[in-house]
Design an enzyme around this catalytic site. Structure first.
Site, PDB file in Angstrom:
ATOM      1  N   GLU A 289       5.354   9.918 -12.739  1.00 46.76           N
ATOM      2  CA  GLU A 289       4.835   8.692 -12.107  1.00 46.76           C
ATOM      3  C   GLU A 289       5.197   7.454 -12.934  1.00 46.76           C
ATOM      4  O   GLU A 289       5.095   7.451 -14.152  1.00 46.76           O
ATOM      5  CB  GLU A 289       3.316   8.816 -11.989  1.00 46.76           C
ATOM      6  CG  GLU A 289       2.631   7.605 -11.391  1.00 46.76           C
ATOM      7  CD  GLU A 289       1.121   7.699 -11.478  1.00 46.76           C
ATOM      8  OE1 GLU A 289       0.452   6.941 -10.763  1.00 46.76           O
ATOM      9  OE2 GLU A 289       0.617   8.524 -12.265  1.00 46.76           O
ATOM     10  N   LYS A 353       2.277   5.600  -2.412  1.00 49.52           N
ATOM     11  CA  LYS A 353       0.973   6.234  -2.580  1.00 49.52           C
ATOM     12  C   LYS A 353       0.016   5.732  -1.503  1.00 49.52           C
ATOM     13  O   LYS A 353      -0.058   4.536  -1.221  1.00 49.52           O
ATOM     14  CB  LYS A 353       0.420   5.934  -3.975  1.00 49.52           C
ATOM     15  CG  LYS A 353      -0.814   6.743  -4.343  1.00 49.52           C
ATOM     16  CD  LYS A 353      -1.204   6.507  -5.793  1.00 49.52           C
ATOM     17  CE  LYS A 353      -2.386   7.370  -6.215  1.00 49.52           C
ATOM     18  NZ  LYS A 353      -2.769   7.131  -7.625  1.00 49.52           N
ATOM     19  N   CYS A 406      -0.118  11.200  -8.539  1.00 48.75           N
ATOM     20  CA  CYS A 406      -1.281  11.206  -9.436  1.00 48.75           C
ATOM     21  C   CYS A 406      -2.440  11.979  -8.806  1.00 48.75           C
ATOM     22  O   CYS A 406      -2.298  13.125  -8.430  1.00 48.75           O
ATOM     23  CB  CYS A 406      -1.660   9.771  -9.801  1.00 48.75           C
ATOM     24  SG  CYS A 406      -2.911   9.635 -11.110  1.00 48.75           S
TER      25      CYS A 406
END
Length: 532
Positions: A289, A353, A406
């Site tokens: 990430e 995301k 994440c």
């Protein structure tokens, strides 16, 4: 044991609250990296005995009767979450001069809020409490419903659901095909069953049912793993060699502008290492990430450097920060994203995301909280924006990966129907914020369970670890422990294995929950169970 049960039941006031807190804290030892399964048997046995003594005010209203049970569950949950999530405070110490003031909110405030769900669980259980084994079914019902609510209320934070404590090794992970919340219901029932030994009532039937569930849990795991090798047998064209880069970049360095070019070069150097022992070169290279510490699309030289590093037909999958212009006079939007870059240096696929971290990537109720002086814990001006829908990552050649950035990997419901057309789950993360704490190990286990639930391999790249390739049965193919710098190469089969979809898992959860409620209600009504 009866004498100990009697002493716990008769506790009152402050000693009662302390025992509840300690019982919850002990339960956290079942979580990674400890995996001490017996801790939850101790934890829930004590909770049942404490609940036996939680009578409330029989002459008052419903609230008066349930208040004592609610606070008992709250103290239990507070202990569980403080012991299981204390490491969150480490993220605030990376920039201590700016965020140390918020340390009590992370270490105490968040556990206090999450404990409200466990207070609700025990209050619900108390409504159906009885003398027999029906009371542990009531507790299982309460906790199952509470953990389900915790997965979406206020954006959700289902980290360390009780069911994870029942799945420390692959043999015990196979029940995850039924869903983490269904597993949680049965787990609480089993973990609570030893309490029946101390009070005798309902002991035979309760312990027999708990033993049956435990045998089914282990037997199903053994059977599924027995079939695993034949299920994963795959032709060569369905296999891919994946290299995961674990660069171990200190979070303080990532923040500094002066180190950004050097950090980028470190990623390139690790990616270009020759395969171990003359093995096949990787088809896919994965960076964690936000690995690229600048806006990649504003730096064509960086794309050229990536193209130089990649060989023909190789692709790089990397976490990036993506910017999007919103119009003249307006600040750009920033997204926590993943790019797929081919050997020509072209971005061929991207995904943003969807589920952002509150107070980490955006501020809920931003206008109101900004007036109170609560900033984001990210460097991007204005924080991150969330994508309205989840995009799949399509690689040259047609393979499709399901992206989870994440902590999206802790949400089972984040994985929708599109997963049926994908070759693997891809989780890129940066757990460096948490330092050498249990956080990275807990995060890895939860991502690992997503692989089992969805019958797909997991490719996981983490800045400081734990990076790994996991097969659809939760077994580790290759991995690197926390804070180990280097690369891992692994062959991944893109053939999925049989599993239930999210809708089926939800239906199973409600069926299990209803069965526990039925047992509790019938027991509460005084049905004549012949248990002794």
């Amino acid at each position: 044991m009866e004498r100990l049960a009697g002493r716990i039941i008769l506790l009152w006031g402050f000693p009662r609250a302390i025992v509840a807190f300690l019982a919850g804290a002990v339960g956290a030892l079942a979580l990674p990296p400890f995996g001490f399964l017996a801790a939850l048997f101790i934890s829930f046995t004590l909770l049942v005995w404490l609940m036996d003594g939680s009578t409330g005010n029989p002459d008052g209203g419903l609230f008066s009767r349930l208040r004592s049970a609610f606070w008992l569950g709250w103290f239990f949950g507070f202990g569980y979450f403080v012991a299981g999530l204390w490491w969150l405070g480490n993220a605030l110490l990376v920039e201590a001069d700016e965020f140390a003031w918020a340390l009590p909110l992370a270490v105490i405030g968040l556990p206090a809020c999450l404990a409200l769900f466990y207070g609700l669980a025990t209050a619900l259980a108390r409504m159906f409490w009885s003398d027999g084994f029906g009371r542990i079914a009531a507790l299982a019902f309460g906790f199952g419903l509470a953990e389900w609510l915790r997965s979406f209320v206020a954006t959700g934070f289902p980290w360390n659901a009780v069911g994870y404590g029942a799945m420390p090794i692959p043999l015990m992970m196979q029940s995850a095909v039924l869903g983490i919340y269904g597993v949680t219901v049965f787990a609480v029932f089993v973990f609570s069953a030893p309490a029946l030994i101390g009070t005798k009532k309902g002991m035979r039937l309760g312990l027999s049912l708990a033993a049956l569930l435990s045998c089914a849990h282990l037997g199903f795991g053994a059977y599924r793993l027995y079939l695993a090798d034949s299920a994963l047998a795959a032709p060569a064209e369905s296999q891919m060699v994946v290299r995961i880069v674990q660069p171990v970049i200190d979070q303080a360095r990532k923040i500094e502008d002066s180190d950004r070019a050097e950090i980028f070069e470190e990623h390139l150097a690790l990616s270009a290492l020759p395969p171990e022992d003359g093995g096949k070169r990787p088809d896919i290279i994965v960076w964690p990430e936000t690995s690229i510490p600048f806006i990649l699309t504003q730096n064509p030289d960086a794309l050229a450097r990536i193209a130089e590093m990649l060989q023909d037909d190789q692709v790089l999958i990397t976490g990036v920060v993506r910017s999007e212009e919103t119009g003249q006079g307006f600040a750009p939007r920033y997204y926590n994203s993943i790019y797929v870059i081919d050997s020509e240096g072209q971005i061929v696929s991207a995904a943003d995301k969807v589920h952002l971290v509150p107070f980490g990537e955006y501020v809920p109720y931003e206008d109101m909280l900004r007036r109170l002086g609560i900033p984001e814990a990210v460097a991007m001006p204005g924080g991150f924006s969330a994508a309205p829908v989840r995009a799949m990552l399509t690689l040259p050649g047609g393979r499709v990966f399901y992206p989870l950035i994440c902590y999206e990997a802790i949400f089972p419901q984040e994985i929708g129907e599109d997963v049926e057309r994908t070759s693997a789950l891809l989780n890129v993360t940066n757990d460096g914020w948490f330092g050498a704490t249990p956080g990275a190990y807990q995060h890895f286990q939860q991502a690992r369970i997503r692989a089992v639930e969805n019958g797909l391999p997991l490719i996981r790249a983490a800045n400081t670890g734990i990076s790994a390739v996991v097969d659809p049965y939760g077994r580790l193919i290759r991995g690197m422990d926390y804070n180990q710098k280097g690369v891992i190469d692994a062959t991944v089969s893109s053939i999925p294995v049989p599993h239930w979809g999210e809708d089926a898992r939800q239906n199973y959860f409600w069926l299990v929950l209803a069965s526990m409620l039925l047992i509790a209600v019938v027991s509460r009504a005084g049905f004549n169970f012949r248990t002794n």
